[in-house]
Design an enzyme around this catalytic site. Structure first.
Site, PDB file in Angstrom:
ATOM      1  N   ARG A 137     -12.585  59.498 -26.932  1.00 17.26           N
ATOM      2  CA  ARG A 137     -11.531  60.302 -26.300  1.00 17.26           C
ATOM      3  C   ARG A 137     -10.211  59.532 -26.220  1.00 17.26           C
ATOM      4  NH1 ARG A 137     -15.236  61.173 -21.055  1.00 17.26           N
ATOM      5  NH2 ARG A 137     -16.753  61.136 -22.742  1.00 17.26           N
ATOM      6  N   LYS A 179     -23.829  49.323 -25.461  1.00 14.20           N
ATOM      7  CA  LYS A 179     -24.942  50.272 -25.593  1.00 14.20           C
ATOM      8  C   LYS A 179     -26.271  49.524 -25.650  1.00 14.20           C
ATOM      9  CE  LYS A 179     -22.710  53.961 -28.279  1.00 14.20           C
ATOM     10  NZ  LYS A 179     -22.838  55.019 -27.276  1.00 14.20           N
TER      11      LYS A 179
HETATM   12  N1  BES Z   1     -20.274  57.784 -29.942  1.00 21.35           N
HETATM   13  C1  BES Z   1     -20.789  58.065 -28.657  1.00 21.35           C
HETATM   14  C2  BES Z   1     -21.460  59.433 -28.550  1.00 21.35           C
HETATM   15  C3  BES Z   1     -22.690  59.638 -29.374  1.00 21.35           C
HETATM   16  C4  BES Z   1     -23.936  59.469 -28.805  1.00 21.35           C
HETATM   17  C5  BES Z   1     -22.603  60.063 -30.686  1.00 21.35           C
HETATM   18  C6  BES Z   1     -25.078  59.677 -29.562  1.00 21.35           C
HETATM   19  C7  BES Z   1     -23.737  60.284 -31.447  1.00 21.35           C
HETATM   20  C8  BES Z   1     -24.969  60.091 -30.872  1.00 21.35           C
HETATM   21  C9  BES Z   1     -19.661  58.016 -27.636  1.00 21.35           C
HETATM   22  O1  BES Z   1     -18.626  57.140 -27.902  1.00 21.35           O
HETATM   23  C10 BES Z   1     -20.246  57.589 -26.337  1.00 21.35           C
HETATM   24  O2  BES Z   1     -20.682  56.485 -26.264  1.00 21.35           O
HETATM   25  N2  BES Z   1     -20.214  58.475 -25.355  1.00 21.35           N
HETATM   26  C11 BES Z   1     -20.731  58.182 -24.068  1.00 21.35           C
HETATM   27  C12 BES Z   1     -19.752  58.695 -23.054  1.00 21.35           C
HETATM   28  C13 BES Z   1     -20.092  58.293 -21.650  1.00 21.35           C
HETATM   29  C14 BES Z   1     -19.869  56.802 -21.468  1.00 21.35           C
HETATM   30  C15 BES Z   1     -19.225  59.084 -20.708  1.00 21.35           C
HETATM   31  C16 BES Z   1     -22.070  58.905 -23.935  1.00 21.35           C
HETATM   32  O3  BES Z   1     -22.187  60.036 -24.381  1.00 21.35           O
HETATM   33  O4  BES Z   1     -22.994  58.288 -23.421  1.00 21.35           O
HETATM   34 MN    MN Z   2     -19.029  55.181 -27.233  1.00 19.75          MN
END
Ligand code: BES
Ligand code: MN
Ligand code: ZN
Length: 512
Positions: free
Chosen positions: A360, A286
């Site tokens: 997931r 990230k």
């Molecule tokens: N934990 C994150 C989602 C999230 C984002 C929670 C902001 C709280 C605040 C999750 O694991 C994630 O990184 N999701 C990705 C999925 C994508 C790679 C398909 C996302 O939402 O960017």
């Molecule tokens: Mn994630």
């Protein structure tokens, strides 16, 4: 530790340090100001806001309350807080007048009352004894005032040194009734505080093993049965999602199973929570700004634990099992790689095209495992997608399901629990975006749009056949990056905890 009690005495007579009262806007054509209890007197307070729920206080102050509030600019708008000194007129030194908003048809919802009580208590940190005199007569209203006050009084002080305002020690809810609603509020507030504490705890002090340890402690205190699968058991059991996500971290994954059983229960609820104790994204790292709040990525698992702790005390006539899918998502030489294929519990294969879509993967293991409990209803809760925030903002949970009626009833349960949520679809056409060239399914879609729904569609593939299932995406609601409001603090909010308890009670009551 805060104590809370009920007292039907007049607020003016109570030996406390502060009194929280409600203020209602004076509508146009409502200029006499005479209809609220303890309202302003005479023409010079004609447009003063009205006071609600504080019988006798205005008299004790010589009829000056309405004029004083008006002079201080109080309007009664929801969330507004006005403090005024009593200068010896009553034992309490200060009155905190909280806007209740317009209400509807002259009545205030439980959520109006919770928010007002919460805003009042937040304004009183550092005070010892507080009476809350808001318009509450029905048991639901008394519970709402007590719960809002307790939730608003929350603070997370574990990592601060030096002087800081202590939360209020003694809360008195001014109302006429028995103590049952206050007890229920105390149980719910303790569960929410537990969830907030877990979410707020830095990830160095809350890895998967620490969180499973917290679950063991709660289970010991409340009589829940608990089983913990460690990394060895997860490998042997074929839990490829948890193993794959956890393999990049020195802190190994865990799967916790908690169980509450009622001797006369005829139904079983299974709850599954995403418990990523820190989500760096893994090798699909990230960016900085998206990472600093990822200690909150275990908010779903914490909500399941919190809900079970409350359920064990409230004892609804239903069996409830809860799974906490715990892992830390880190990049390293042992981390899973984009394009790796893992085998989820039960055998389905997943191509991991993006290691940041990790929630997931751990949920898939837990959903399949939860099917072995033959639940009548399966509900998962997860901080799953940034797309949830894009679609619904920071405060509204997205609710998806494999059954329209279940989705609507879960939204209704959340509503009654006082948590904002909105039903979202799982359009079948989004499934083909998850087709993998090598495995049964890919963990991310080639399709850009509808990311919250795509995640739901992925999860649906792992829900055992014939099981009614709902999915709550709490990515936004679980963590408040903004300013506190109502009874919601900065940081961990405890989102979904009260909804899960309500779902258990609704299943017990046969309405879900
Ligand atoms: N934990 C994150 C989602 C999230 C984002 C929670 C902001 C709280 C605040 C999750 O694991 C994630 O990184 N999701 C990705 C999925 C994508 C790679 C398909 C996302 O939402 O960017
Ligand atoms: Mn994630
Ligand atoms: Zn995540």
């Amino acid at each position: 530790m805060t104590s809370i009690s009920l007292d039907s005495a007049a607020p003016a007579s109570l030996d406390v340090d502060a009194i929280v009262i409600g203020v209602i806007p004076t509508g146009p054509g409502d200029g006499s100001g005479g209809s609220g209890s303890g309202s302003g007197q005479g023409s010079d307070t004609a447009s003063a806001p009205r006071v609600a729920g504080a019988d006798g206080l205005d008299e004790a102050l010589g009829g000056t309350l309405g004029a004083a509030l008006k002079a201080l600019g109080a309007t009664g708008k929801a969330g507004e807080v006005t403090k005024l000194p009593t200068l010896g007129a009553v034992p309490a030194g200060v009155i905190v007048a909280v806007g209740l908003g317009e209400g509807s048809g002259g009545a205030f919802s439980a959520e109006d009352l919770r928010r007002a009580a919460g805003a009042g208590l937040r304004a009183l940190a550092g005070t010892r004894r507080v009476a809350v005199a808001l318009p509450a007569t029905a048991p639901e209203e008394i519970e709402a005032v007590a719960l809002g006050a307790l939730l608003g009084n929350y603070s997370f002080g574990a990592y601060r040194t030096g002087d800081r305002p202590e939360p209020v020690a003694e809360i008195t809810v001014v109302a006429d009734g028995d103590g049952v609603p206050v007890e229920r509020a105390r149980t719910l507030a303790e569960a929410v505080a537990l969830v907030r504490d877990l979410v707020n705890t830095p990830p160095s002090d809350l890895n998967p093993e620490d969180l499973s340890g917290a679950a063991e402690r709660i289970a010991g205190e409340t009589g829940l049965a608990i089983e913990v699968l460690d990394e060895k058991a997860l490998v042997e059991g074929g839990y490829g999602g948890l193993v794959g996500v956890g393999q990049g971290s020195v802190n190994p994954p865990r799967l916790v199973r908690l169980a509450y059983t009622h001797p006369e229960a005829s139904k079983t609820l299974a709850l599954v929570g995403k418990g990523i104790t820190f989500d760096s994204g893994g090798l699909s790292l990230k960016p900085t700004d998206a990472m600093d709040w990822m200690k909150s990525d275990m908010g779903g698992a914490a909500a399941v634990l919190g809900a079970l702790s409350a359920i064990a005390r409230l004892k609804p006539k239903v069996n409830v099992v809860g799974y906490l899918a715990l892992a830390e998502n880190m990049p390293s030489g042992t981390a899973q790689r984009p394009s790796d294929v893992l085998r989820v519990y039960g055998g389905k294969t997943v191509e991991v095209l993006n290691t940041d879509a990790e929630g997931r993967l751990v949920l898939a293991d837990a959903l399949v495992r939860a099917g072995e409990d033959s639940p009548d209803l399966l509900v998962d809760v997860a901080t799953l997608t940034g797309a949830q925030l894009v679609a619904l903002g920071t405060r509204t949970t997205g609710v998806m399901a494999n059954d329209d009626e279940v989705r609507e009833k879960v939204v209704a349960a959340a509503d009654r629990a006082g948590e904002a949520s909105w039903g979202m679809p799982l359009p079948d056409e989004l499934r083909k975006g998850l087709d993998s060239a090598v495995a049964d399914i890919a963990n991310v879609s080639g399709e850009r749009w509808g990311g919250m729904l795509v995640a739901g569609i992925f999860l649906r593939e792992f829900v055992p056949d014939g099981v009614r299932w709902a999915h709550l995406d709490i990515a936004g609601p679980s963590f408040n990056k903004g300013e506190p409001y109502g009874y919601t603090p900065k940081g961990g909010t405890g989102a979904a905890t009260r909804t899960l308890v309500q779902i258990a009670e609704d299943l017990a009551a046969g309405i879900l």
